[in-house]
Design a protein around this motif. Structure first.
Motif, short mmCIF file in Angstrom:
data_model
loop_
_atom_site.label_atom_id
_atom_site.label_comp_id
_atom_site.label_asym_id
_atom_site.label_seq_id
_atom_site.Cartn_x
_atom_site.Cartn_y
_atom_site.Cartn_z
N LYS A 269 34.74 -60.74 63.78
CA LYS A 269 36.13 -60.89 63.36
C LYS A 269 36.53 -59.77 62.39
CE LYS A 269 36.06 -65.91 63.86
NZ LYS A 269 36.94 -65.96 65.01
N ALA A 270 37.81 -59.48 62.39
CA ALA A 270 38.36 -58.53 61.42
C ALA A 270 38.37 -59.22 60.05
CB ALA A 270 39.77 -58.12 61.82
N VAL A 271 37.77 -58.57 59.02
CA VAL A 271 37.71 -59.17 57.68
C VAL A 271 39.08 -59.17 57.01
CG1 VAL A 271 35.28 -58.61 57.37
CG2 VAL A 271 37.04 -56.98 56.66
N HIS A 272 39.96 -58.24 57.45
CA HIS A 272 41.29 -58.17 56.84
C HIS A 272 42.20 -57.42 57.82
CE1 HIS A 272 44.11 -58.52 53.54
NE2 HIS A 272 44.37 -57.21 53.55
N GLY A 273 43.51 -57.58 57.57
CA GLY A 273 44.42 -56.90 58.49
C GLY A 273 44.39 -55.40 58.30
N GLY A 274 44.51 -54.66 59.44
CA GLY A 274 44.50 -53.22 59.37
C GLY A 274 44.69 -52.59 60.76
N THR A 275 44.28 -51.33 60.87
CA THR A 275 44.45 -50.57 62.09
C THR A 275 43.10 -50.07 62.59
OG1 THR A 275 46.63 -49.83 61.32
CG2 THR A 275 45.62 -48.61 63.13
N ILE A 276 42.88 -50.17 63.89
CA ILE A 276 41.62 -49.70 64.45
C ILE A 276 41.63 -48.16 64.45
CG2 ILE A 276 40.13 -49.68 66.48
CD1 ILE A 276 40.35 -52.38 65.08
N LYS A 277 40.70 -47.57 63.71
CA LYS A 277 40.67 -46.12 63.58
C LYS A 277 39.79 -45.48 64.67
CE LYS A 277 39.79 -42.52 60.11
NZ LYS A 277 39.38 -42.23 58.74
N SER A 278 38.70 -46.13 65.04
CA SER A 278 37.83 -45.63 66.14
C SER A 278 37.09 -46.80 66.78
CB SER A 278 36.81 -44.61 65.59
OG SER A 278 35.90 -45.21 64.70
N ALA A 279 36.69 -46.60 68.06
CA ALA A 279 35.96 -47.66 68.76
C ALA A 279 35.17 -46.98 69.89
CB ALA A 279 36.90 -48.70 69.32
N GLY A 280 33.80 -47.14 69.89
CA GLY A 280 32.99 -46.52 70.93
C GLY A 280 31.54 -46.37 70.49
N THR A 297 40.43 -48.23 52.74
CA THR A 297 39.04 -48.66 52.88
C THR A 297 38.70 -48.82 54.37
OG1 THR A 297 39.17 -49.85 50.76
CG2 THR A 297 37.38 -50.46 52.27
N GLU A 298 37.48 -48.36 54.74
CA GLU A 298 37.02 -48.45 56.14
C GLU A 298 35.90 -49.48 56.24
OE1 GLU A 298 35.87 -44.65 57.51
OE2 GLU A 298 37.91 -43.83 57.52
N ILE A 299 35.99 -50.34 57.30
CA ILE A 299 34.95 -51.33 57.58
C ILE A 299 34.30 -50.94 58.93
CG2 ILE A 299 34.44 -53.78 57.83
CD1 ILE A 299 35.69 -53.07 55.15
N THR A 317 43.70 -60.64 59.83
CA THR A 317 42.49 -61.33 59.37
C THR A 317 42.07 -62.40 60.38
OG1 THR A 317 43.13 -60.98 57.04
CG2 THR A 317 41.46 -62.65 57.49
N GLY A 318 40.80 -62.34 60.77
CA GLY A 318 40.25 -63.34 61.68
C GLY A 318 40.33 -62.99 63.15
N ASP A 319 41.02 -61.87 63.52
CA ASP A 319 41.08 -61.48 64.94
C ASP A 319 39.69 -61.04 65.42
OD1 ASP A 319 43.76 -62.02 64.92
OD2 ASP A 319 44.40 -59.92 64.80
N THR A 320 39.38 -61.41 66.68
CA THR A 320 38.09 -60.99 67.25
C THR A 320 38.21 -59.55 67.74
OG1 THR A 320 37.57 -63.24 67.93
CG2 THR A 320 36.39 -61.46 69.05
N ILE A 321 37.28 -58.69 67.26
CA ILE A 321 37.34 -57.28 67.61
C ILE A 321 36.10 -56.86 68.42
CG2 ILE A 321 38.76 -56.69 65.62
CD1 ILE A 321 36.19 -55.67 64.23
#
Length: 360
Positions: A269-280, A297-299, A317-321
């Motif tokens: 889950k996403a710990v907090h609301g934000g924007t996906i910066k990279s995925a791969g 801050t980056e998670i 917050t709480g979205d499955t990523i």
């Protein structure tokens, strides 16, 4: 009153038996017989006859004899000196005078300073006369003391000394009483100040305690609020490795994140609301998703088995990523979570999650 008896007069050449002329006329005091000698007269007890009666006194002007004047002045002086202590201490002495003198004395009421004693003088004159007639022993006595009946100067001085001593003693007692009252007031003030200081210290301590409790409550409320906006990245997990832990299995020589061991496929889950910066795929991290928060801050979510978001996607917050996996350099399925500040510095994920009100 009988006077002294006068001596008989001696014969004189000026008598008519001597110095008369042939016709019996006075010749100027001398006889025509120059050769007649003086007869010596020697009075004896038999030849001198006693003369009875009052003594004749030649009168002065105003009809007052010299002796009467002297005696009258003496009487006036005696009357005027009636205030003398010596005259007061002696019994009165009767004075008898010849009738001729008494008849020629002036009226006592007409004499200065004496007539007021017999006339209806005013109260002021009476007081002046009384003051003049006061005994000499009253010297130094005040009017108040005289009104109180004090007539002795020594007794008056003694009374004034005793009065002054009493006044000094009263003043000393009053000063001592004032000093005692001052000490009591100072002691009471010090006690009151002590009580006030203790009360203020107690109030300050209570205030500090209340402030501390309020701060804790505020912090708890803040953390509760943050907890509502932050979330743990997965569930059904076990913490197996922590930040900074040393080991040869990590290329840097120590662990750079926090590992949540969980079965493969467990939702991430996403710990907090934000924007996906990279995925791969990201080398030894396996499949990795980087979530950038609003403060920069980056998670990092690493070793996923699958990724469920794309770059630029907004999450809350709480979205499955993604899901837990074992891709990259791993020994088993787990989520490797890293936290980096806006400048790229890695920090302890456990401490960061706790600062947000979470307790992994």
């Amino acid at each position: 009153m009988a006077s002294n008896k006068p001596a008989p007069e001696a014969p004189s050449r000026f008598d008519h038996d001597y110095g008369t002329g042939p016709e019996g006329n006075f010749t100027g005091g001398f006889t025509s017989e120059p050769d007649r000698g003086w007869d010596e007269w020697n009075p004896t007890e038999e030849s001198v006859r006693p003369v009875r009666g009052k003594h004749r006194v030649a009168k002065q002007r105003n009809g007052l004899a010299r002796s009467s004047t002297v005696l009258g002045v003496g009487v006036i002086a005696a009357v005027g000196a009636g205030g003398m202590a010596s005259a007061q201490s002696k019994p009165p002495v009767s004075i008898s005078m010849p009738d001729a003198i008494t008849d020629n004395l002036p009226d006592a009421k007409s004499l200065p300073g004496v007539g007021a004693l017999f006339s209806g003088e005013s109260e002021t004159d009476k007081s002046e006369v009384a003051a003049a007639a006061a005994p000499l022993t009253t010297a130094g006595i005040t009017t108040a003391e005289a009104e109180q009946g004090t007539t002795d100067a020594g007794e008056a001085l003694r009374a004034r000394i005793l009065q002054q001593a009493e006044q000094q003693q009263d003043a000393a007692d009053a000063e001592a009483k004032a000093a005692e009252e001052k000490r009591a007031a100072e002691k009471a003030a010090a006690e009151a100040q002590k009580q006030q200081d203790e009360a203020q210290a107690k109030a300050a301590a209570e205030k500090k305690k209340a402030e501390e409790e309020a701060r804790k409550k505020a912090e708890a409320a803040r953390l509760a609020k943050l907890a509502a906006s932050y979330a743990i990245p997965t569930f059904s997990y076990t913490i197996t490795s922590t930040y900074g832990q040393a080991g040869s299995m990590w290329s840097s020589g120590y662990h750079t994140g926090l590992d949540f061991a969980a079965p493969t496929g467990t939702p991430i889950k996403a710990v907090h609301g934000g924007t996906i910066k990279s995925a791969g795929l990201a080398g030894s991290y396996g499949y990795r998703t980087v979530l950038e928060l609003e403060d920069g801050t980056e998670i990092w979510y690493c070793h996923q088995s699958s990724i469920g978001v794309s770059v630029g996607q907004k999450v809350t917050t709480g979205d499955t990523i993604g899901r837990v996996g074992a891709t990259g350099n791993v020994t088993g399925p787990h989520l490797h979570l890293e936290v980096h500040t806006a400048d790229g510095t890695g920090i302890d994920p456990m401490a960061w999650l706790r600062s947000k009100g979470l307790n992994p």
